[in-house]
Write an enzyme that holds these catalytic residues in place. Structure first.
Site, PDB file in Angstrom:
ATOM      1  N   ASP A 285      -3.231  -1.989  -5.044  1.00 27.28           N
ATOM      2  CA  ASP A 285      -4.043  -0.850  -4.170  1.00 27.28           C
ATOM      3  C   ASP A 285      -4.837  -0.054  -5.092  1.00 27.28           C
ATOM      4  OD1 ASP A 285      -4.124   1.397  -2.383  1.00 27.28           O
ATOM      5  OD2 ASP A 285      -2.274   1.743  -1.985  1.00 27.28           O
TER       6      ASP A 285
ATOM      7  N   HIS B 130       0.761  -1.171   0.022  1.00 27.45           N
ATOM      8  CA  HIS B 130      -0.124  -0.045   0.130  1.00 27.45           C
ATOM      9  C   HIS B 130       1.049   1.188   0.125  1.00 27.45           C
ATOM     10  CE1 HIS B 130      -3.685  -2.257   0.579  1.00 27.45           C
ATOM     11  NE2 HIS B 130      -3.008  -2.961   1.437  1.00 27.45           N
ATOM     12  N   CYS B 131       0.127   2.379  -0.357  1.00 24.67           N
ATOM     13  CA  CYS B 131       1.062   3.689  -0.389  1.00 24.67           C
ATOM     14  C   CYS B 131       1.747   3.885   0.912  1.00 24.67           C
ATOM     15  CB  CYS B 131      -0.027   4.771  -0.437  1.00 24.67           C
ATOM     16  SG  CYS B 131       0.465   6.243  -0.832  1.00 24.67           S
ATOM     17  N   PRO B 132       2.947   4.306   0.680  1.00 27.20           N
ATOM     18  CA  PRO B 132       3.510   4.811  -0.394  1.00 27.20           C
ATOM     19  C   PRO B 132       4.514   3.922  -1.073  1.00 27.20           C
ATOM     20  CG  PRO B 132       4.811   5.543   1.626  1.00 27.20           C
ATOM     21  CD  PRO B 132       3.743   4.587   2.215  1.00 27.20           C
TER      22      PRO B 132
END
Length: 76
Positions: A41, A14-16
């Site tokens: 994601d 997931h981000c980042p």
């Protein structure tokens, strides 16, 4: 879709992290080469749009396929 020079698999991240892995891969690429990033994601769609604008790398293509998101960037 054009074949990419490098593919980065960020499924499950997931981000980042997808952006960070893409940034690292782009640093080792020559200008004009294509990077393909595969992510699960859904937020990666807008993240890569913003990343391309901020870095000047061209976002060539984005597509969704079976709950996976594919982003193709051309190194500036």
């Amino acid at each position: 879709m054009k074949p990419a020079h490098i593919e980065v698999d960020t499924r499950g991240l997931h981000c980042p992290l997808p952006i960070l892995k893409a940034k690292k891969a782009l640093a080792d690429m020559a200008s004009g080469e294509l990077l393909q990033v595969v992510s699960t994601d859904p937020n990666s769609v807008r993240d890569f749009q913003a990343f391309a604008k901020q870095t000047g790398n061209e976002l060539v293509e984005q597509l969704e396929w079976h709950n996976e998101f594919v982003h193709v960037l051309r190194r500036r």
